[in-house]
Design a protein around this motif. Sequence first.
Motif: not given
Length: 306
Positions: A76-83, A278-280
């Motif tokens: 979920a965090l990756g989907l948000a970070a990629n776009d 993914v965020v830290s």
Amino acid sequence: MTAVTCVRTLRTALLQYHLNLCRSSSLQKDALLERQAQMMSRGLPKQKPILGVKQVVVVASGKGGVGKSTIAVNLALGLAANDVTKTVGLLDADIYGPSIPKMMNLKGHPEVSDKNLMRPLVNYGVACMSIGFLIEETTPVVWRGLMVMSAIEKLLRQVDWGKLDYLVIDMPPGTGDVQLSISQNVPISGAVIVSTPQDIALLDARRGSEMFRKVNVPVIGLVQNMSVFQCPKCNHETHIFGADGARNLAENLGLDIIGNIPLHVNIREASDKGQPIVVSQPQSNEAKAYLQIATEVARRLPISSE
């Protein structure tokens, strides 16, 4: 009337009787099949989209303990970070073992809107909903099936998600009522199957994949978690759970392995702190592995018509 004539008459009568029985039985069978078809068509739930959600991605595993929830969070965090133009939500459907609140560092009870809908709690830019927000952290969920299904229905339909491009659902392990109910009631864009490389986990992963195929949910691919352990001191790599099991399973099922996540202490520590890797630690190799999975998932999803 001679004896021969009597026998012939009796045979004709018996033959006609059997023909009538067969015809009647056939008509009754056809009528029964038609009634069964009508009952099944009435009984099957009609899929209804979740209000405001464009695409639903489920993360599932055939058994517990394979890191499914960690993958769901970082996906979920990756989907948000990629776009950054995409909005992402995360739904914890693991009623008996909710772990999203801790992993996403969220506490408290959801607010209720004027329309009597629960508002998700938000952290790291991802809207989250979990049964863990509605009960005490240490309280066990000792519920029978009907109560669980009622809770799932509330989490699906009584949440104000706003406008989401992706809703990632962290499914409970196994192939039970919750998985079947969500798959039949909500249009799912794709499923991600999580497994470790060991034979027992792969056997259950196969069952999970076959379940989704039976309910016409497309399987995006297989994620091999804990694929390799690298010693933090000497960097020697060891395949603790095996090396090629997941690859062989993917080939047998006609699936792709869309990512390999190593067994690394950083992932565990980050999750325990409520600071997903993914965020830290976005520049770490472990975070990049999750981001690559998110890229593959987004690429393989059907183009949304909304």
